[in-house]
Design a protein around this motif. Sequence first.
Motif, PDB file in Angstrom:
ATOM      1  N   ILE A   6      52.867  12.342 137.602  1.00 17.84           N
ATOM      2  CA  ILE A   6      53.455  13.042 136.462  1.00 17.84           C
ATOM      3  C   ILE A   6      54.240  14.222 137.027  1.00 17.84           C
ATOM      4  N   ARG A   7      55.422  14.456 136.471  1.00 17.34           N
ATOM      5  CA  ARG A   7      56.249  15.558 136.946  1.00 17.34           C
ATOM      6  C   ARG A   7      56.428  16.590 135.831  1.00 17.34           C
ATOM      7  N   GLU A   8      56.680  17.820 136.236  1.00 15.39           N
ATOM      8  CA  GLU A   8      56.981  18.864 135.261  1.00 15.39           C
ATOM      9  C   GLU A   8      58.225  18.464 134.478  1.00 15.39           C
ATOM     10  N   GLY A   9      58.122  18.574 133.163  1.00 17.35           N
ATOM     11  CA  GLY A   9      59.222  18.172 132.289  1.00 17.35           C
ATOM     12  C   GLY A   9      59.061  16.793 131.687  1.00 17.35           C
ATOM     13  N   ASP A  10      58.100  16.007 132.209  1.00 15.33           N
ATOM     14  CA  ASP A  10      57.863  14.680 131.639  1.00 15.33           C
ATOM     15  C   ASP A  10      57.404  14.791 130.185  1.00 15.33           C
ATOM     16  N   LYS A  53      48.118   8.928 123.178  1.00 14.25           N
ATOM     17  CA  LYS A  53      47.478   8.324 124.346  1.00 14.25           C
ATOM     18  C   LYS A  53      47.229   9.393 125.399  1.00 14.25           C
ATOM     19  N   GLY A  54      46.049   9.341 126.005  1.00 14.15           N
ATOM     20  CA  GLY A  54      45.714  10.294 127.048  1.00 14.15           C
ATOM     21  C   GLY A  54      44.892  11.451 126.522  1.00 14.15           C
ATOM     22  N   ALA A  55      44.030  11.994 127.393  1.00  9.17           N
ATOM     23  CA  ALA A  55      43.118  13.061 126.994  1.00  9.17           C
ATOM     24  C   ALA A  55      43.861  14.292 126.490  1.00  9.17           C
ATOM     25  N   ALA A  56      44.944  14.678 127.178  1.00  6.34           N
ATOM     26  CA  ALA A  56      45.699  15.859 126.749  1.00  6.34           C
ATOM     27  C   ALA A  56      46.302  15.662 125.368  1.00  6.34           C
ATOM     28  N   ARG A 105      47.073   5.691 128.724  1.00  6.46           N
ATOM     29  CA  ARG A 105      48.519   5.802 128.988  1.00  6.46           C
ATOM     30  C   ARG A 105      48.954   4.822 130.066  1.00  6.46           C
ATOM     31  N   ASP A 106      48.088   4.660 131.045  1.00 10.16           N
ATOM     32  CA  ASP A 106      48.306   3.727 132.149  1.00 10.16           C
ATOM     33  C   ASP A 106      46.966   3.100 132.472  1.00 10.16           C
ATOM     34  N   PRO A 153      43.246   8.404 139.529  1.00  2.13           N
ATOM     35  CA  PRO A 153      42.890   6.984 139.416  1.00  2.13           C
ATOM     36  C   PRO A 153      41.548   6.793 138.708  1.00  2.13           C
ATOM     37  N   ARG A 154      41.460   5.763 137.890  1.00  4.07           N
ATOM     38  CA  ARG A 154      40.225   5.488 137.146  1.00  4.07           C
ATOM     39  C   ARG A 154      39.031   5.286 138.081  1.00  4.07           C
TER      40      ARG A 154
END
Length: 254
Positions: free
Chosen positions: A151-155, A161-164, A195-196, A222-223
């Motif tokens: 993940i990059r800044e600005g994505d 989807k996803g904890a955040a 998300r993935d 990674p999971r």
Amino acid sequence: MSTAARACVGVGGGGMSSDGEKDAKSAGGVEAVDRAFRILGAFRDGDTALSLHELSERTGFYKSTLLRLAVSLERAGCLVRMPDKTYALGFEVMRLGSLYQRSFRLDRHVRPILRELVRETGESASFFHRDGPVRVCLFREDSNQPIRDHIREGDVLALDKGAAGHVLTAFSRSRDVAERRALLANLPLVSQGERDTETAAISVPVFSGGIALAGALTISGPRTRFTPSQIAIMSPVLLAAGQELTAILGGQWR
């Protein structure tokens, strides 16, 4: 307390003076200055003006003490005495608050915490902010491990989807005290392969200026490395970081 007043107030209280008033007795400080800042700190969000009686109740000072200190605060432009003899915050408090807001840089406070999370957990750490129907990665510190999520800044990512995303959705709604407590008690929120399919994350909210949601602090990777036992180890580290950043931003965790 308003943002402007909070920028001007940095002194807490403590102890009891010989005349029965609560004093702010910090080592090396000046008692009169501590008391003056305590008066400014009595103003809360929504207050337009306070009576002498209200100031006395909130500070623990006698009215005679308040009147003496109010003269100095009026001269400095920090207090204004209204026609009905109540007191309001003055122009100088707003000026200082504006200076603080212009000089405040969120990255100076977030990045050190992200770096510490990476050091303690070995996983990547991110800070997400909600922007309408999506979430944006404002700040990111990558893990040194060869296999990690990217993940990059600005994505810009989805909220559903996803904890955040779950944290930002849950805490951006207006909730009563009991519901908020229940949400906080179940932190951090966890996602596995949402998300993935190969990644997992845990996330907590960060608040500013009281209970306003500032963003979500997240650890991801990674999971295969986010086993129940490893999540149990990382969770208190992330919770402590979320509480620390909340305190820095003037927010309230509970």
